[in-house]
Design an enzyme around this catalytic site. Structure first.
Site, short mmCIF file in Angstrom:
data_model
loop_
_atom_site.label_atom_id
_atom_site.label_comp_id
_atom_site.label_asym_id
_atom_site.label_seq_id
_atom_site.Cartn_x
_atom_site.Cartn_y
_atom_site.Cartn_z
N ASP A 71 -2.14 -7.09 11.75
CA ASP A 71 -1.17 -7.39 10.70
C ASP A 71 0.24 -7.51 11.26
O ASP A 71 1.21 -6.97 10.71
CB ASP A 71 -1.24 -6.31 9.60
CG ASP A 71 -0.73 -6.83 8.25
OD1 ASP A 71 -0.61 -8.06 8.09
OD2 ASP A 71 -0.47 -6.01 7.36
N HIS A 101 0.80 -1.22 0.00
CA HIS A 101 0.00 0.00 0.00
C HIS A 101 0.83 1.28 0.00
O HIS A 101 0.27 2.36 -0.02
CB HIS A 101 -0.89 0.04 1.25
CG HIS A 101 -1.76 -1.16 1.37
ND1 HIS A 101 -1.35 -2.28 2.04
CD2 HIS A 101 -2.98 -1.43 0.87
CE1 HIS A 101 -2.32 -3.19 1.97
NE2 HIS A 101 -3.29 -2.71 1.26
#
Ligand SMILES: Nc1ncnc2c1ncn2[C@@H]1O[C@H](COP(=O)(O)OP(=O)(O)OP(=O)(O)O)[C@@H](O)[C@H]1O
Length: 456
Positions: free
Chosen positions: A267, A151
């Site tokens: 995460d 990202h």
């Protein structure tokens, strides 16, 4: 420092993959949630009071017009959600009711947000202009790029006062601009909110010609780059690995228990653990983190996002998110620290959990330890980390200890009780709780199913 390998990623409705050999793709799985209190990821995000209101930041005088524009767009978005999806409206009302019952967290009326804790904790953020970031990074020079994730691109920069920073420029193009801004605000709210030696530190942000975070620079990069980097690079010695394990445990314990609001990171993985000058672990990348209201046992989220190889079975099969989601991922991280193997082996696509379980059960130190370490490790600490990892990756979430306890266990606090806890845990499994869990076969089935979904 070498740029990290890009992770393969499969996003909702797309087969687009980034170029990578990383065996642990961060993914979005479209698995229907089964529970009646299911929500989707956007409604889940709306659990974050701070995300929609952005209050911790909206009072900052220096934020400027752009910031207000973004906040307006987020507000519009949440209004639309209310009108279109009644389920989400009731969900939101439920959350408000709960917040009212929590004087500790919400002593003010619902429409007033207490920003003091944020502003006092983080007085040093700045809103940077794009030109300042350009100057700091030599025009986002490719040579200054120090990392790349699914990202974002991360650049090393130098501020006018000489401070070295990491500038994270969001690159996600797939989703709507509004959604991108919403994700940015959520991540910003999280990272600005946390204040702990084992969490990444924010220096500022910029929403001028792109979305950027300005973070304290971690000179040794990520744990992944040191554990899995090229063989010419120095092997991370055991002392440092053990220290990193303790640091991540402390950081997670803070997020779960001591942070003003309960945060699930979602995460935890080696590439999201950064290392400071003296190899202090810093949990970074709060892009998927979720607030969890005080008296909620868990969220059920959809779609399921995270990184393959680190996902707890109850999360990737049913979307259940709570502290134990991070505990499972922490167990996988400990296995990586011990073995020097990735969460999923590049060649065989085998999960480290499945590979390590039998070796952990027979406490086979020599078969499991990273060959790069040779005999250069403290056997007592190694066994402790192995035992702790074993408990974290238990198939049944309730059997995994919480992060506070895990920190104690890693430090050798209550070694006797560790063995005792393991025995009880095994006995409960065998006593009919779930015999399959003991043989790991259900986990294997779940994992195979998960992989199929990911590869479809
Ligand atoms: N503060 C920092 N100091 C040094 N290196 C950093 C810093 N922040 C990030 N990096 C490097 O950049 C990489 C990518 O950063 P990050 O994980 O935040 O990006 P991302 O796109 O959100 O990742 P993901 O694919 O997990 O979503 C990290 O793995 C690390 O190597």
């Amino acid at each position: 420092m070498a740029v990290e390998e890009m992770e393969k990623k499969k996003t909702k409705g797309s087969n687009e993959k980034t170029e990578s050999e990383d065996p642990s793709p961060r993914c979005v799985l479209e698995i229907p949630a089964t529970s009646s209190d299911s929500d989707n990821s956007s409604s889940c995000s709306s659990c974050s009071p701070d995300k929609s209101s952005s209050s911790p930041l909206s009072t900052t005088a220096t934020n400027g017009r752009q910031w207000n524009k973004m906040i307006e767009s987020i507000k519009k978005k949440s209004i639309r959600r209310f009108s279109v999806i009644p389920l989400l409206a009731s969900y939101e009302l439920t959350r408000k009711n709960m917040r009212r019952k929590q004087p500790k967290l919400s002593p003010l009326p619902d429409n007033v947000f207490d920003c003091d804790q944020f502003l006092v904790a983080k007085p040093s953020w700045r809103n940077f202009t794009y030109d300042e970031l350009v100057a700091a990074t030599d025009g986002f020079n490719a040579e200054k790029m120090i990392g790349k994730g699914g990202h974002a691109e991360v650049y090393k920069g130098v501020l006018p006062d000489g401070e070295i920073v990491a500038i994270k420029r969001l690159t996600r193009h797939a989703n709507e601009a509004e959604e991108r801004v919403s994700d940015f605000l959520s991540e910003l709210g999280m990272i600005a909110h946390v204040n702990h030696p084992n969490a990444a530190k924010l220096r500022g942000f910029s929403c001028d010609r792109g979305l950027h975070f300005v973070l304290e620079y971690a000179p040794h990069g990520s744990l992944a780059s040191l554990l899995f980097g090229s063989s010419e690079e120095e092997c991370l010695d055991w002392k440092k690995r053990y220290r990193v394990a303790l640091g991540v445990a402390d950081g997670l314990s803070y997020l779960h228990n001591d942070c003003p609001r309960r945060i699930i990171h979602r995460d935890i993985k080696a590439s999201n653990i950064l290392l400071s000058q003296d190899y202090e672990a810093q949990i970074s990348d709060f892009g998927l983190a979720k607030w969890l209201p005080e008296n909620w046992p868990h969220h059920i989220v959809f779609p399921i996002e995270g990184t393959f190889g680190y996902l707890a079975p109850e999360y990737f099969m049913h979307g259940i998110v709570d502290e134990k989601t991070d505990v499972f991922a922490f167990g996988v991280l400990l296995l990586e620290i011990i073995t020097g193997r990735r969460a999923v082996d590049t060649a065989s696509r085998q999960s480290i959990v499945m590979w390590a379980k039998p070796l952990l059960e027979k406490s086979s130190v020599e078969e499991i330890v990273d060959p790069k370490l040779g005999n250069e490790f403290d056997e007592t600490e190694m066994k402790r980390v192995m035992q702790t990892a074993s408990m974290c990756i238990h198939h049944v979430a309730a059997m995994r200890p919480d992060m506070n306890r895990l920190g104690q266990l890693l430090r050798g606090g209550g070694d006797d009780r560790l063995a005792e806890t393991q025995q009880i845990s095994r006995r409960k499994s065998l006593d009919g709780c779930d015999l399959q869990d003991h043989t790991s076969s259900s986990y294997l089935n779940d994992l195979t199913r998960h992989r199929q979904l990911l590869m479809e």
